[in-house]
Design a protein around this motif. Structure first.
Motif, PDB file in Angstrom:
ATOM      1  N   ASP A  51      34.696  40.944  32.508  1.00  0.00           N
ATOM      2  CA  ASP A  51      34.400  39.966  31.462  1.00  0.00           C
ATOM      3  C   ASP A  51      33.568  40.685  30.407  1.00  0.00           C
ATOM      4  OD1 ASP A  51      33.276  37.956  29.827  1.00  0.00           O
ATOM      5  OD2 ASP A  51      33.466  36.490  31.443  1.00  0.00           O
ATOM      6  N   LEU A  52      34.206  41.027  29.311  1.00  0.00           N
ATOM      7  CA  LEU A  52      33.551  41.816  28.271  1.00  0.00           C
ATOM      8  C   LEU A  52      32.483  41.031  27.521  1.00  0.00           C
ATOM      9  CD1 LEU A  52      36.739  43.625  26.922  1.00  0.00           C
ATOM     10  CD2 LEU A  52      35.173  44.351  28.739  1.00  0.00           C
ATOM     11  N   ALA A  53      32.633  39.709  27.449  1.00  0.00           N
ATOM     12  CA  ALA A  53      31.647  38.887  26.759  1.00  0.00           C
ATOM     13  C   ALA A  53      30.383  38.729  27.602  1.00  0.00           C
ATOM     14  CB  ALA A  53      32.234  37.519  26.421  1.00  0.00           C
ATOM     15  N   ALA A  54      30.560  38.527  28.908  1.00  0.00           N
ATOM     16  CA  ALA A  54      29.411  38.324  29.797  1.00  0.00           C
ATOM     17  C   ALA A  54      28.882  39.638  30.371  1.00  0.00           C
ATOM     18  CB  ALA A  54      29.798  37.394  30.938  1.00  0.00           C
ATOM     19  N   ASN A  55      29.616  40.726  30.143  1.00  0.00           N
ATOM     20  CA  ASN A  55      29.233  42.041  30.658  1.00  0.00           C
ATOM     21  C   ASN A  55      29.121  42.031  32.193  1.00  0.00           C
ATOM     22  OD1 ASN A  55      28.774  44.752  30.163  1.00  0.00           O
ATOM     23  ND2 ASN A  55      26.546  44.500  30.187  1.00  0.00           N
ATOM     24  N   THR A  56      30.149  41.437  32.846  1.00  0.00           N
ATOM     25  CA  THR A  56      30.171  41.339  34.306  1.00  0.00           C
ATOM     26  C   THR A  56      31.511  41.836  34.850  1.00  0.00           C
ATOM     27  OG1 THR A  56      31.019  39.076  34.256  1.00  0.00           O
ATOM     28  CG2 THR A  56      28.605  39.344  34.346  1.00  0.00           C
ATOM     29  N   VAL A  57      31.493  42.166  36.135  1.00  0.00           N
ATOM     30  CA  VAL A  57      32.703  42.567  36.847  1.00  0.00           C
ATOM     31  C   VAL A  57      32.752  41.803  38.158  1.00  0.00           C
ATOM     32  CG1 VAL A  57      33.974  44.459  37.944  1.00  0.00           C
ATOM     33  CG2 VAL A  57      32.621  44.897  35.884  1.00  0.00           C
ATOM     34  N   ALA A  58      33.901  41.209  38.450  1.00  0.00           N
ATOM     35  CA  ALA A  58      34.109  40.532  39.730  1.00  0.00           C
ATOM     36  C   ALA A  58      35.218  41.263  40.472  1.00  0.00           C
ATOM     37  CB  ALA A  58      34.491  39.067  39.502  1.00  0.00           C
ATOM     38  N   GLN A  59      35.067  41.387  41.795  1.00  0.00           N
ATOM     39  CA  GLN A  59      36.058  42.083  42.618  1.00  0.00           C
ATOM     40  C   GLN A  59      36.611  41.130  43.674  1.00  0.00           C
ATOM     41  OE1 GLN A  59      34.885  45.823  44.529  1.00  0.00           O
ATOM     42  NE2 GLN A  59      36.056  45.206  46.317  1.00  0.00           N
ATOM     43  N   ARG A  60      37.912  41.274  43.955  1.00  0.00           N
ATOM     44  CA  ARG A  60      38.566  40.475  44.986  1.00  0.00           C
ATOM     45  C   ARG A  60      39.525  41.379  45.748  1.00  0.00           C
ATOM     46  NH1 ARG A  60      42.967  35.622  43.983  1.00  0.00           N
ATOM     47  NH2 ARG A  60      43.574  35.432  46.153  1.00  0.00           N
ATOM     48  N   GLU A  61      39.522  41.293  47.072  1.00  0.00           N
ATOM     49  CA  GLU A  61      40.510  42.016  47.869  1.00  0.00           C
ATOM     50  C   GLU A  61      41.653  41.050  48.147  1.00  0.00           C
ATOM     51  OE1 GLU A  61      40.621  44.028  52.192  1.00  0.00           O
ATOM     52  OE2 GLU A  61      39.206  44.934  50.771  1.00  0.00           O
ATOM     53  N   TRP A  62      42.889  41.484  47.837  1.00  0.00           N
ATOM     54  CA  TRP A  62      44.045  40.595  47.944  1.00  0.00           C
ATOM     55  C   TRP A  62      44.575  40.446  49.350  1.00  0.00           C
ATOM     56  CZ3 TRP A  62      46.399  36.981  45.157  1.00  0.00           C
ATOM     57  CH2 TRP A  62      46.006  36.849  43.823  1.00  0.00           C
ATOM     58  N   ALA A  63      44.630  41.517  50.080  1.00  0.00           N
ATOM     59  CA  ALA A  63      45.196  41.436  51.419  1.00  0.00           C
ATOM     60  C   ALA A  63      44.627  42.573  52.253  1.00  0.00           C
ATOM     61  CB  ALA A  63      46.720  41.532  51.381  1.00  0.00           C
ATOM     62  N   ASP A  64      44.417  42.303  53.524  1.00  0.00           N
ATOM     63  CA  ASP A  64      43.877  43.316  54.417  1.00  0.00           C
ATOM     64  C   ASP A  64      45.025  44.102  55.049  1.00  0.00           C
ATOM     65  OD1 ASP A  64      42.075  44.816  55.836  1.00  0.00           O
ATOM     66  OD2 ASP A  64      41.868  43.351  57.451  1.00  0.00           O
ATOM     67  N   VAL A  65      45.803  44.755  54.192  1.00  0.00           N
ATOM     68  CA  VAL A  65      46.895  45.614  54.649  1.00  0.00           C
ATOM     69  C   VAL A  65      46.758  46.956  53.948  1.00  0.00           C
ATOM     70  CG1 VAL A  65      48.537  43.779  55.207  1.00  0.00           C
ATOM     71  CG2 VAL A  65      48.466  44.687  52.895  1.00  0.00           C
ATOM     72  N   ARG A  66      47.100  48.014  54.668  1.00  0.00           N
ATOM     73  CA  ARG A  66      47.015  49.357  54.113  1.00  0.00           C
ATOM     74  C   ARG A  66      48.270  49.636  53.308  1.00  0.00           C
ATOM     75  NH1 ARG A  66      45.993  53.825  57.331  1.00  0.00           N
ATOM     76  NH2 ARG A  66      48.084  53.535  58.137  1.00  0.00           N
ATOM     77  N   GLY A  67      48.091  49.963  52.063  1.00  0.00           N
ATOM     78  CA  GLY A  67      49.234  50.247  51.207  1.00  0.00           C
ATOM     79  C   GLY A  67      48.859  51.226  50.112  1.00  0.00           C
ATOM     80  N   GLU A  68      49.864  51.628  49.376  1.00  0.00           N
ATOM     81  CA  GLU A  68      49.652  52.560  48.261  1.00  0.00           C
ATOM     82  C   GLU A  68      50.915  52.661  47.420  1.00  0.00           C
ATOM     83  OE1 GLU A  68      48.263  54.063  46.167  1.00  0.00           O
ATOM     84  OE2 GLU A  68      46.306  54.692  46.758  1.00  0.00           O
TER      85      GLU A  68
END
Length: 182
Positions: A51-68
């Protein structure tokens, strides 16, 4: 952050940049018999919202699976998207794919296709369906990859429907295609 899925500006919030990527907390390659083959920590799919206006970063993990090695429909690169596909790895930690995943960012669903014959592969490539209408579904296309089958020491080129992950075609190759890193 290892490999980026996609990044885009949020539709309803022009000050928010969304980054979807495979990331891990630590990377440690383990040498086995002088060859780097096992990966101790594998990446999981994460979303970062800047969020460039609030100068914040939020993180979310989508799935607990190993991938690439993620891929999206190229028409959606740099734009909001619903789907992504990625290589899924064996639970043994070996550095080859045993199938692929389809992520649905609207529903949170994760589908998995595992190569039934013990096949091993690298990344898949998304190919839009030829002749698809301009308003075609985002997953209207194909996934293709080279698959090594250890039981027969042979390689195949395989084509899958990107929507339902069904196998569409298999081409037996006259010689084995060696693994590349990706």
């Amino acid at each position: 952050v290892v490999h980026t899925v996609n990044a885009f500006v949020e539709r309803d919030a022009p000050n928010v940049v969304v980054l979807r990527t495979f990331a891990m907390d630590a990377l440690e390659l383990v040498a086995a018999s002088g060859q780097f083959g096992a990966i101790e920590a594998m990446a999981t799919l994460r979303e970062y919202r800047f969020d460039l206006a609030a100068n914040t970063v939020a993180q979310r993990e989508w799935a607990d699976v190993r991938g690439e090695f993620p891929v999206v429909n190229p028409a959606f690169m740099g734009r909001a998207h619903r789907y992504a596909w990625a290589t899924v790895f064996a639970d043994t930690g070996e550095a080859y794919g045993v199938g692929f995943l389809k992520f649905d960012f609207d529903t949170g669903a994760v589908q998995r296709h595992t190569y039934a014959d013990g096949g091993r592969a690298g990344e898949v490539v998304f190919v839009p369906r030829h002749g698809a209408a301009a308003d075609a579904a985002e997953d209207d296309g194909y996934l293709c990859t080279f698959v090594y089958v250890p039981a027969t020491n042979s390689s195949q080129w395989r084509l899958f429907d990107a929507a339902d992950l069904s196998e569409v075609a298999v081409v037996q190759l006259p010689a084995r295609v060696p693994f590349g890193f990706h």
